[in-house]
Design an enzyme around this catalytic site. Structure first.
Site, mmCIF file in Angstrom:
data_model
loop_
_atom_site.group_PDB
_atom_site.id
_atom_site.type_symbol
_atom_site.label_atom_id
_atom_site.label_comp_id
_atom_site.label_asym_id
_atom_site.label_seq_id
_atom_site.Cartn_x
_atom_site.Cartn_y
_atom_site.Cartn_z
ATOM 1 N N GLU A 22 45.834 -39.815 -35.627
ATOM 2 C CA GLU A 22 44.575 -39.974 -36.370
ATOM 3 C C GLU A 22 44.759 -39.481 -37.810
ATOM 4 O OE1 GLU A 22 39.918 -38.499 -35.975
ATOM 5 O OE2 GLU A 22 41.512 -37.392 -34.964
ATOM 6 N N HIS A 23 45.231 -38.249 -37.949
ATOM 7 C CA HIS A 23 45.508 -37.660 -39.266
ATOM 8 C C HIS A 23 46.995 -37.343 -39.362
ATOM 9 C CE1 HIS A 23 41.385 -36.193 -38.062
ATOM 10 N NE2 HIS A 23 41.094 -36.724 -39.232
ATOM 11 N N HIS A 65 38.385 -27.883 -33.180
ATOM 12 C CA HIS A 65 37.356 -28.838 -32.755
ATOM 13 C C HIS A 65 36.975 -28.614 -31.292
ATOM 14 C CE1 HIS A 65 36.424 -31.510 -36.055
ATOM 15 N NE2 HIS A 65 37.702 -31.580 -36.371
ATOM 16 N N GLN A 100 42.325 -28.664 -36.884
ATOM 17 C CA GLN A 100 42.006 -29.650 -35.856
ATOM 18 C C GLN A 100 41.847 -29.002 -34.497
ATOM 19 O OE1 GLN A 100 41.284 -33.031 -36.491
ATOM 20 N NE2 GLN A 100 41.223 -31.954 -38.442
ATOM 21 N N ASP A 117 38.086 -34.867 -44.526
ATOM 22 C CA ASP A 117 36.926 -34.770 -43.643
ATOM 23 C C ASP A 117 35.615 -34.795 -44.418
ATOM 24 O OD1 ASP A 117 38.221 -34.724 -41.228
ATOM 25 O OD2 ASP A 117 38.228 -32.543 -41.031
ATOM 26 N N HIS A 169 34.153 -85.506 -28.266
ATOM 27 C CA HIS A 169 34.711 -84.880 -29.457
ATOM 28 C C HIS A 169 35.416 -85.937 -30.316
ATOM 29 C CE1 HIS A 169 34.014 -81.033 -27.504
ATOM 30 N NE2 HIS A 169 34.526 -80.383 -28.531
#
Length: 430
Positions: A327-328, A262, A259, A361, A420
């Site tokens: 996230e992971h 990235h 990670q 992934d 109504h």
């Protein structure tokens, strides 16, 4: 990497500082994006061509120069080596199989008075997927965004992908062919998002835009939300590994690298229950970093936002994970399914020492478009359901109108909405 200990009196303060990430909008970027979106909305294809030539260094004369058809996508697929073709098809098939199980179905039931109630599920008509382009090759992003839309029954999937200096990436285009993309426009940036949101003479307006991009793309997606749907405004990639010491240190070190490579603001965190094991992982990282082509990025990421946290036990580690809402999340522990039950907030949970996050992934099956920046507290991975919508079904019987009409009348009068009330009362027999 920073070293934290849950027994430190300042641990909570240190953890909050570690997770802090500036998500405020950049006024200058917002101004530029606003101008581009307005221009594309006003001038359509002409503006789209101008921005593409300016920002991507292309020389398109007409919009036709920026359009790829199914034949173009198939040709790109056929130019690939057989092993790459097979890998794309296998990954797509696994993603399709998983997302088939997410399809929502329509349903109805009847009250005792014959009133029918239910839910009707329909796919979106047309969606747009944004895919980074140029030298960067993200075929997995194509598959993860297009395949659930295809499974949901979306009729048209429009892909936009920038091609700096006109460089088209065959593996990205081949992934579009495999995943059932309808048409590709070789445009990117805020101008591509605006074209999908508002439509131009050539780019059809879509109902929803998904897919990752840079800060300009994120700002544009935020701006057009409401005109169209979006998946999310994603932050930097994140991984949290909980390790009990039973996984080889080299494996965990490389998972953290996966990670961190990235970009410089990606986040990799390791929670362990043994200081000697954390030291072992650190030693493995010091050794393995020498082999990494993206060493500078990894070191910057780990130095900026990475951390090792010493927890007293796995129960505490899971509670910290729930606060981080990553996230992971890798549960690199014995009996991972037992510990997964204690996790309330995570985009994806990777269970057991053989389940590297990188498998998710590319080819495991579940979607890799996941909530970041602690948004897993309230949001979920991209899925088939994101390309379907629900309509409520109500068919009131004559008998049902007698009961429901009286209730509606009372409540409507209570809100001083006379029309109504009378609308319901007109259907009453007495």
């Amino acid at each position: 990497m920073k070293k934290l200990n849950t027994q430190s009196p300042d641990f909570q303060i240190e953890l909050k500082a570690l997770l802090a990430f500036e998500t405020a909008q950049n006024p200058e970027i917002d101004r530029i994006v606003a101008d581009i979106c307005a221009d594309v909305q006003k001038r359509g294809d002409v503006a789209l061509i101008e921005y593409t030539n300016r920002f991507d260094g292309t020389s398109a004369q007409t919009i036709t120069d920026l359009i790829l058809t199914q034949d173009d996508l198939q040709a790109a697929f056929e130019r690939l080596q057989p092993e790459i073709q097979t890998a794309l098809k296998t990954a797509a098939a696994r993603v399709e199989s998983y997302h088939q199980r997410q399809k929502m179905e329509s349903w109805t039931y009847e009250d005792e008075d014959g009133t029918l109630l239910g839910q009707q599920i329909t796919p979106l008509d047309r969606v747009g997927i944004y895919v980074p382009g140029g030298k960067a090759a993200y075929p997995s992003s194509v598959i993860m965004n297009a395949m659930p839309a295809h499974v949901a029954g979306v009729k048209e999937i429009i892909m936009v992908v920038p091609t700096p200096k006109g460089e088209r990436n065959d593996i990205v285009l081949a992934a579009a062919f495999v995943a059932g993309v309808t048409k590709v426009f070789t445009v990117g940036g805020a101008q591509a998002v605006a074209a999908l949101a508002y439509g131009t003479e050539s780019v059809p307006q879509v109902d929803k835009i998904t897919g990752p991009g840079n800060t300009f793309v994120a700002a544009a997606k935020r701006r057009v939300f409401g005109v169209v749907g979006i998946d999310m405004v994603a932050g930097p990639s994140e991984i949290l590994v909980i390790a009990d010491g039973s996984t080889p240190a080299d494996w965990v070190a490389m998972d953290l690298f996966s990670q961190a490579e990235h970009d410089e603001i990606a986040q990799a965190i390791l929670i362990g229950t043994s200081q000697p094991y954390l030291d072992e992982v650190q030693a493995a990282m010091n050794r393995l970093i020498e082999t990494m082509p993206r060493r500078d990025i990894i070191e910057a990421s780990l130095g900026n936002r990475g951390a090792m946290i010493l927890a007293k036990d796995l129960d505490e580690a899971c509670e910290i994970a729930n606060y981080i809402s990553p996230e992971h999340l890798e549960l690199s522990v014995e009996n991972p399914q037992q510990w997964a039950k204690k996790i309330r907030h995570a985009g994806a949970i990777f269970m057991g020492r053989y389940t590297s996050e990188s498998l998710g992934d590319y080819c495991a099956g579940p979607n890799h478009v996941l909530p970041t920046s602690r948004t897993a507290r309230f949001s979920s991975p991209l899925g088939t359901y994101d390309f379907q919508k629900r309509s409520s079904l109500i068919q009131v019987s004559e008998q049902g109108a007698q009961k429901l009409g009286k209730i509606a009348s009372v409540l409507a009068h209570g809100e001083s909405l006379t029309a109504h009330a009378r609308s319901a009362e007109f259907r009453l027999k007495d």
